[in-house]
Scaffold this motif. Structure first.
Motif, short mmCIF file in Angstrom:
data_model
loop_
_atom_site.label_atom_id
_atom_site.label_comp_id
_atom_site.label_asym_id
_atom_site.label_seq_id
_atom_site.Cartn_x
_atom_site.Cartn_y
_atom_site.Cartn_z
N VAL A 5 -4.84 6.54 0.49
CA VAL A 5 -3.81 5.65 0.10
C VAL A 5 -4.48 3.94 0.88
CG1 VAL A 5 -1.71 4.64 -0.25
CG2 VAL A 5 -2.11 6.99 -0.47
N GLU A 6 -4.54 3.24 0.02
CA GLU A 6 -5.09 1.91 0.80
C GLU A 6 -3.61 1.09 0.69
OE1 GLU A 6 -6.90 -1.19 2.29
OE2 GLU A 6 -7.66 0.65 1.85
N GLU A 7 -2.98 1.26 -0.46
CA GLU A 7 -1.72 0.26 -0.60
C GLU A 7 -0.64 1.21 -1.46
OE1 GLU A 7 1.19 -1.64 -0.34
OE2 GLU A 7 -0.38 -3.18 0.35
N ALA A 8 0.33 1.52 -0.55
CA ALA A 8 1.58 2.37 -1.29
C ALA A 8 2.51 1.55 -2.22
CB ALA A 8 2.07 3.23 -0.30
N SER A 9 2.64 0.16 -1.69
CA SER A 9 3.52 -0.80 -2.19
C SER A 9 5.16 -0.30 -1.92
CB SER A 9 3.51 -0.88 -3.74
OG SER A 9 2.25 -1.61 -3.97
N LEU A 10 5.10 0.32 -0.69
CA LEU A 10 6.46 0.79 -0.16
C LEU A 10 7.11 -0.69 0.39
CD1 LEU A 10 5.94 4.08 1.40
CD2 LEU A 10 7.42 3.49 -0.50
N MET A 11 8.58 -0.97 0.02
CA MET A 11 9.13 -2.05 0.64
C MET A 11 8.56 -3.53 0.09
SD MET A 11 11.85 -0.62 1.61
CE MET A 11 12.78 -1.95 2.71
N LYS A 12 7.46 -3.38 -0.85
CA LYS A 12 7.23 -4.79 -1.14
C LYS A 12 8.17 -5.60 -1.95
CE LYS A 12 2.99 -5.61 -2.56
NZ LYS A 12 1.78 -5.85 -3.21
N ILE A 13 9.16 -4.76 -2.72
CA ILE A 13 10.43 -5.46 -3.38
C ILE A 13 11.52 -4.81 -2.27
CG2 ILE A 13 11.71 -5.60 -5.13
CD1 ILE A 13 9.16 -4.48 -6.80
N ASP A 14 11.54 -5.87 -1.24
CA ASP A 14 12.76 -5.13 -0.47
C ASP A 14 14.28 -5.80 -0.93
OD1 ASP A 14 13.93 -4.96 2.01
OD2 ASP A 14 13.01 -6.58 3.25
N PRO A 15 14.96 -4.71 -0.94
CA PRO A 15 14.94 -3.43 -0.17
C PRO A 15 14.70 -2.32 -1.46
CG PRO A 15 17.08 -4.13 -0.92
CD PRO A 15 16.34 -5.32 -1.31
N PHE A 16 13.97 -2.40 -2.37
CA PHE A 16 13.68 -1.35 -3.19
C PHE A 16 12.92 -0.17 -2.60
CE2 PHE A 16 11.45 1.06 -6.59
CZ PHE A 16 12.48 1.21 -7.33
N PRO A 17 13.52 1.10 -2.55
CA PRO A 17 12.79 2.08 -1.50
C PRO A 17 11.55 2.61 -1.87
CG PRO A 17 14.70 2.99 -2.71
CD PRO A 17 14.59 1.42 -3.32
N TRP A 18 11.18 2.73 -3.09
CA TRP A 18 9.98 3.41 -3.67
C TRP A 18 9.06 2.66 -3.95
CZ3 TRP A 18 14.77 4.44 -6.14
CH2 TRP A 18 15.54 5.73 -5.77
N SER A 19 7.76 3.30 -4.29
CA SER A 19 6.62 2.43 -4.48
C SER A 19 6.65 1.48 -5.79
CB SER A 19 5.44 3.32 -4.78
OG SER A 19 4.75 3.97 -3.65
N ALA A 20 6.56 0.19 -5.55
CA ALA A 20 6.67 -0.79 -6.87
C ALA A 20 6.39 -2.23 -6.08
CB ALA A 20 8.23 -0.89 -7.17
N PRO A 21 5.77 -2.99 -6.96
CA PRO A 21 5.54 -2.72 -8.35
C PRO A 21 4.12 -1.80 -8.15
CG PRO A 21 5.26 -5.38 -7.63
CD PRO A 21 5.53 -4.37 -6.39
N LEU A 22 4.12 -0.64 -9.33
CA LEU A 22 3.19 0.30 -9.45
C LEU A 22 1.87 -0.20 -9.83
CD1 LEU A 22 5.66 2.96 -10.62
CD2 LEU A 22 4.28 3.26 -8.58
N GLU A 23 1.83 -1.40 -10.34
CA GLU A 23 0.46 -1.95 -10.70
C GLU A 23 -0.18 -2.64 -9.41
OE1 GLU A 23 3.64 -5.24 -11.74
OE2 GLU A 23 3.37 -3.22 -11.89
N ASP A 24 0.42 -2.44 -8.05
CA ASP A 24 -0.18 -2.89 -7.04
C ASP A 24 -0.63 -1.69 -6.14
OD1 ASP A 24 0.47 -5.50 -7.78
OD2 ASP A 24 1.99 -6.02 -6.36
N VAL A 25 -0.26 -0.52 -6.41
CA VAL A 25 -0.82 0.53 -5.71
C VAL A 25 -2.32 0.42 -5.85
CG1 VAL A 25 1.40 1.68 -5.79
CG2 VAL A 25 -0.36 2.29 -7.40
N ARG A 26 -2.69 0.99 -4.67
CA ARG A 26 -4.28 0.95 -4.66
C ARG A 26 -4.73 2.35 -3.79
NH1 ARG A 26 -3.79 -3.99 -2.76
NH2 ARG A 26 -4.76 -3.67 -0.81
N LEU A 27 -6.00 3.00 -3.99
CA LEU A 27 -6.72 3.87 -3.22
C LEU A 27 -7.76 3.19 -2.61
CD1 LEU A 27 -6.51 6.87 -5.80
CD2 LEU A 27 -5.00 6.56 -4.09
N LYS A 28 -8.20 4.07 -1.55
CA LYS A 28 -9.52 3.46 -1.11
C LYS A 28 -10.59 3.70 -1.54
CE LYS A 28 -7.32 4.31 3.63
NZ LYS A 28 -7.47 5.03 4.88
N GLN A 29 -11.43 3.01 -1.43
CA GLN A 29 -12.92 2.92 -2.25
C GLN A 29 -13.38 4.15 -1.54
OE1 GLN A 29 -13.69 1.53 -5.26
NE2 GLN A 29 -11.66 0.60 -5.10
N PRO A 30 -14.15 4.68 -2.49
CA PRO A 30 -15.17 6.00 -1.80
C PRO A 30 -16.28 5.28 -1.17
CG PRO A 30 -15.39 5.91 -4.26
CD PRO A 30 -14.36 5.05 -4.10
#
Length: 544
Positions: free
Chosen positions: A519-544
């Motif tokens: 996981v590169e970006e889980a988007s946890l607390m990006k919408i403070d105080p929404f507790p789960w990953s969001a916005p989900l279009e912002d989550v990212r995985l690390k490049q291999p």
């Protein structure tokens, strides 16, 4: 992207023509010296003003799969915004993926324009008008229009919204107007935050074609991810919508797996079977602190846990005596609960209203004082304690409830913990079928008024009773347009609730979770105080 390339080519042609004209004026040699600077400045200015991404910024196609281990079972009702009841935040876990709203909390903005480009309110505060984004399409290709907005609102849960909105007027396909019966300052708070799901949109034509059951089996939305499949109670699979208006998602596929057992979630994270394991309380969270492959993260802050004395409205019940309720509150060591369950992250609170909310009255938590608690019980006529009945916790927070059973038992209040599956619990709570005590939680967004709306007034969806004077005061503040006067009323309500121990607030809940190495970006607390990953279009995985 193709449009950007075409316009880029056209712009280069225009600049080339300008360069030839410059050569005719200053001469070829001078123009050749100026040419690099001219084209660089011109192209940069054009890209910025037009808002088209440059070639360096152009987004690649979504790639990879991110897997989430959830601590609850995904209910089919969570796939339908029209089924979301007020004060239930959990469905937004899924709504932020599949669906979209006119206005919703986003990073840095608690009420951000989304499907609505803009909105306005009339001078008399009776009319709210929303201008919708044009050219948007649902996942099945149907166009998004004001018809869908009106249809979605008609299905939305929430007594206050339906009572106070006189009509929804479709001005044109991209303009919708809400007309209130009287000025109501909280309309946009209820409509534009997560206090309700009224502004989250379902497609009218598709829904009417397949019906509510068909929609839950295959939901269609406007969100960044499209429905692929579900194994009810086990797994939900979503795929990126590359045409999502805000931005193209980075991750191709999201998989939500229901894993109620915390030790199993941790084991799956260690084996690399999931990338994010939510809710690893106590020793489970502690165990990954020194794991070089995993990362311990915290999120939360919106939910406040509290004891609701469900039988206090029965005059024959011991819980009807405020001294008994205060004794129960004094029996609880809130900081010890936080340390044991959430590694000390949760903050003890004396109010179910978050201190950060508008119109909140800061109240310190009751101290841990079992001696005073026993004294109050004796004064109330229970020197040897009493049978307090069942204590039912909101699932899956059974460890917290077990500790509370122990604390109450230490002062003589004997209770029996009742565990329920999450959907069954909320059904029983909403239908007023629980008895004894509830270790409940509220995660309502908005302000002090919306925060209390489900539990304090007599018409609240989760209120088993109400004080008449507080009920009347609550109804009066709903239409008070003077902020100072409204604040005074809401402060008085919160003060009375505390003095009468209407609730026994415990803490504002933050919890530990675990992230895997991909996981590169889980988007946890990006919408403070929404507790789960969001916005989900912002989550990212690390490049291999």
């Amino acid at each position: 992207m193709e449009r950007a390339k075409k316009v880029f080519s056209e712009k280069c042609h225009e600049i080339g023509q300008s360069a030839r004209e410059l050569s005719a004026v200053v001469g070829r040699n001078a123009a050749m010296k100026l040419w690099p600077k001219i084209i660089t400045i011109a192209l940069i200015s054009w890209v910025v003003s037009l808002g088209v991404p440059s070639l360096a910024e152009a987004q690649t196609k979504p790639e990879g799969e991110m897997r989430f281990a959830l601590y609850v079972t995904v209910a089919p009702a969570w796939l339908d915004p029209g089924e979301v009841v007020p004060d239930n935040l959990t469905p937004f876990w899924i709504l932020y993926a599949l669906h979209d709203a006119l206005v919703k909390p986003m990073p840095g903005n608690s009420m951000a324009n989304s499907l609505a480009e803009s909105w306005s309110v009339s001078e008399d505060r009776l009319t709210y008008e929303f201008n919708l984004r044009k050219g948007l399409k649902f996942h099945n290709g149907d166009p998004f229009t004001a018809e869908d907005v009106a249809f979605s609102f008609k299905r939305a849960k929430g007594v206050q919204l339906q009572e106070k909105v006189k009509e929804v007027v479709i001005v044109d396909p991209h303009t919708v107007r809400f007309v209130l019966r009287e000025p109501w300052p909280d309309f946009i708070v209820f409509y534009g935050t997560l206090a309700t799901a009224a502004s989250w949109i379902t497609p009218k034509n598709y829904f009417e074609k397949v019906g509510p059951d068909g929609f839950k089996k295959h939901p269609i939305g406007l969100g960044p991810y499209k429905f692929v499949s579900q194994r009810q109670g086990l797994e939900l699979v979503l795929e990126a919508d590359e045409n999502y208006w805000r931005k193209m998602p980075s991750v191709k596929r999201l998989v939500f797996q229901s894993v109620p057992e915390a030790t199993t979630r941790l084991a799956m994270l260690r084996r690399g079977e999931v990338d994010l394991a939510y809710l690893l309380e106590g020793q489970l969270g502690e165990s990954i602190k020194n794991d070089a492959k995993l990362k311990l993260v915290f999120s939360g802050g919106i939910g406040t846990f509290f004891i609701d004395f469900l039988d206090m409205w029965n005059p024959k019940s011991p819980w009807a005596d405020p001294r008994v309720r205060k004794a129960a509150s004094l029996a609880i060591d809130r900081q010890a609960l936080s340390d044991a369950d959430t590694l000390g992250a949760s903050k003890p609170n004396g109010n179910i209203v978050l201190k950060r909310f508008e119109y909140a009255l800061p109240i310190d938590p009751d101290p841990y004082d079992p001696g005073l608690a026993k004294k109050l019980l004796a004064e109330a006529g229970y020197p040897n304690g009493f049978d307090g009945g069942e204590i039912t916790p909101v699932p899956p927070y059974f460890a917290t409830a077990e500790a509370i059973v122990g604390y109450l038992g230490a002062i003589g209040i004997r209770t029996r913990m009742r565990t329920m599956e999450r959907a069954a619990f909320f059904s029983a709570l909403e239908s007023k079928k629980l008895t004894g005590l509830c270790v409940c939680a509220t995660a309502s967004y908005g302000n002090a008024s919306t925060r209390m709306s489900a539990f304090v007034p007599s018409n609240g969806g989760l209120a088993y009773g109400a004080f008449r004077d507080i009920d009347e005061l609550y109804q009066r503040q709903l239409t008070e347009t003077d902020p100072a006067k409204r604040e005074a009323m809401l402060h008085h309500i919160q003060k009375l609730l505390h003095e009468r121990t209407r609730f026994a607030p415990i803490f504002d809940y933050f919890w530990p979770s675990g992230l895997g190495p991909r996981v590169e970006e889980a988007s946890l607390m990006k919408i403070d105080p929404f507790p789960w990953s969001a916005p989900l279009e912002d989550v990212r995985l690390k490049q291999p």
